[in-house]
Design a protein around this motif. Structure first.
Motif, mmCIF file in Angstrom:
data_model
loop_
_atom_site.group_PDB
_atom_site.id
_atom_site.type_symbol
_atom_site.label_atom_id
_atom_site.label_comp_id
_atom_site.label_asym_id
_atom_site.label_seq_id
_atom_site.Cartn_x
_atom_site.Cartn_y
_atom_site.Cartn_z
ATOM 1 N N LEU A 36 0.802 -1.224 0.000
ATOM 2 C CA LEU A 36 0.000 0.000 0.000
ATOM 3 C C LEU A 36 0.835 1.273 0.000
ATOM 4 O O LEU A 36 0.331 2.343 -0.343
ATOM 5 C CB LEU A 36 -0.932 0.009 1.219
ATOM 6 C CG LEU A 36 -1.895 -1.173 1.320
ATOM 7 C CD1 LEU A 36 -2.614 -1.154 2.661
ATOM 8 C CD2 LEU A 36 -2.900 -1.151 0.177
ATOM 9 N N VAL A 44 -5.352 4.312 4.369
ATOM 10 C CA VAL A 44 -6.074 3.110 3.950
ATOM 11 C C VAL A 44 -6.652 2.386 5.160
ATOM 12 O O VAL A 44 -7.821 1.972 5.168
ATOM 13 C CB VAL A 44 -5.153 2.177 3.141
ATOM 14 C CG1 VAL A 44 -5.873 0.869 2.835
ATOM 15 C CG2 VAL A 44 -4.704 2.846 1.855
ATOM 16 N N GLU A 195 -3.722 -6.017 -1.500
ATOM 17 C CA GLU A 195 -3.845 -5.414 -2.835
ATOM 18 C C GLU A 195 -5.290 -5.041 -3.141
ATOM 19 O O GLU A 195 -5.560 -4.047 -3.840
ATOM 20 C CB GLU A 195 -3.314 -6.387 -3.892
ATOM 21 C CG GLU A 195 -3.222 -5.822 -5.297
ATOM 22 C CD GLU A 195 -2.135 -4.768 -5.433
ATOM 23 O OE1 GLU A 195 -2.370 -3.799 -6.195
ATOM 24 O OE2 GLU A 195 -1.069 -4.918 -4.803
ATOM 25 N N ARG A 198 -6.496 -1.483 -2.656
ATOM 26 C CA ARG A 198 -6.079 -0.421 -3.570
ATOM 27 C C ARG A 198 -7.180 -0.068 -4.555
ATOM 28 O O ARG A 198 -7.177 1.020 -5.138
ATOM 29 C CB ARG A 198 -4.825 -0.848 -4.329
ATOM 30 C CG ARG A 198 -3.598 -1.001 -3.429
ATOM 31 C CD ARG A 198 -2.482 -1.744 -4.150
ATOM 32 N NE ARG A 198 -2.056 -1.055 -5.357
ATOM 33 C CZ ARG A 198 -1.100 -0.136 -5.386
ATOM 34 N NH1 ARG A 198 -0.468 0.197 -4.267
ATOM 35 N NH2 ARG A 198 -0.751 0.430 -6.513
ATOM 36 N N ASP A 200 -11.577 -0.227 -5.672
ATOM 37 C CA ASP A 200 -12.837 0.174 -5.031
ATOM 38 C C ASP A 200 -13.992 -0.748 -5.381
ATOM 39 O O ASP A 200 -15.149 -0.441 -5.107
ATOM 40 C CB ASP A 200 -13.201 1.619 -5.390
ATOM 41 C CG ASP A 200 -13.271 1.851 -6.895
ATOM 42 O OD1 ASP A 200 -13.175 0.874 -7.665
ATOM 43 O OD2 ASP A 200 -13.425 3.017 -7.301
#
Length: 317
Positions: A36, A44, A195, A198, A200
């Motif tokens: 990230l 995040v 991952e 990252r 949506d």
């Protein structure tokens, strides 16, 4: 670790001291920083939560209302995995939380968590909240102790039957989320899960996994009532050859029928000696109702996060 801003991960000094020296947390943190980015990690994690529907929750058919509850409170799945507990997972997961669990409780939890699959959900909590997603979901989850549950919490709405059959597990703080990723998954799967944060949207693979779970566990797949489990285990004992072990098992079942708690490992030893092999689910259910949970007088090392988590006076070094 020297430059880590612990205030974005936990507000417990005790937890930071413990986790800073633990491999599970350090591996989860290292992978999260690499996947990230160290600078984006805090942002995040602010929007991320973790929930697992335990084997008892799937068997009880609570997955649909759990997903509905999550949606109502602004959480959406980022990744979905079917997961099976190994014996060491439960012990390590609760290393700092348990109030010195009895060995009987350890045996029952190993039986319960190993009897079927769980469903792991990595969640997006959405921006605009004062609390991190993990802390907010921990508050919404509610206590595993029935007497301490508040109306409107998830476990209260699900109607969990006892403290051990709690249906769901969540990571309480961002630090716990990272630690549990390190504990529950190997590096390749852990990186896949990170991952997913990252993007949506839910990947087609994860959507298929969620749809399959919803189809399989849309309704209860078995009874978790103690009366049903008692009857079936008693019938299995009645079919056994007469002998001291079978008689001892019957006496312990009689005590359970009166609502008494029993010594669990001796009961299991009686069944094994008598050659009785009841359904593992029935044994797990009986254990959750008829064991002594924790050794008295041993407080938790770590407790649930304070509702005033996000305050300036709780910054850590």
């Amino acid at each position: 670790m020297a430059t880590l801003d612990w205030s974005t991960l936990t507000r417990s000094q005790t937890k930071s001291d413990l986790y800073a020296r633990e491999t599970y947390f350090r591996e989860g943190l290292s992978d999260a920083e690499e996947v990230l980015g160290a600078e984006a990690l805090a942002t995040v994690l602010l929007d991320t939560a973790l929930l697992m529907v335990k084997p008892d929750g799937l068997a009880a058919g609570v997955l649909p209302p759990v997903l509905e509850y999550l949606t109502e409170h602004g959480f959406t799945p980022a990744a979905v995995r079917e997961f099976r507990f190994q014996p060491f997972h439960w012990r390590e997961l609760w290393r700092y939380q348990l109030t010195s669990a009895t060995l009987d409780r350890l045996a029952v939890n190993e039986l319960l968590l190993g009897v079927g699959p769980a469903l792991f959900l990595l969640l997006r909590g959405g921006p605009g909240h004062r609390l991190p997603g993990a802390v907010r979901l921990s508050t919404l989850k509610g206590s595993a102790t029935l007497e301490a549950q508040k109306p409107g919490t998830l476990r209260s709405l699900l109607g969990q039957p006892n403290r051990v059959l709690s249906y769901v597990h969540v990571a309480d703080e961002p630090a716990d989320l990272l630690r549990e990723l390190g504990l529950l998954f190997d590096a390749s799967v852990r990186r896949e899960l990170l991952e997913s944060l990252r993007g949506d949207t839910l990947s087609s693979r994860d959507k298929d996994a969620l749809d399959a779970a919803l189809e399989r566990f849309a309704a209860p797949t078995r009874s978790l009532a103690p009366t049903d489990a008692l009857r079936r285990v008693a019938e299995a004992v009645d079919r056994a050859e007469p002998g001291p072990a079978a008689e001892s098992a019957r006496l312990r079942l009689d005590r359970m029928a009166r609502g008494e708690r029993v010594e669990w490992r001796p009961f299991m030893a009686d069944l094994a000696t008598a050659g009785v092999r009841p359904d593992r689910w029935d044994l797990a259910v009986l254990g959750t109702y008829f064991i002594v949970y924790d050794e008295p007088g041993y407080p938790k090392t770590l407790t649930n996060p304070d509702s005033e988590w996000w305050t300036a006076d709780t910054q850590l070094r």
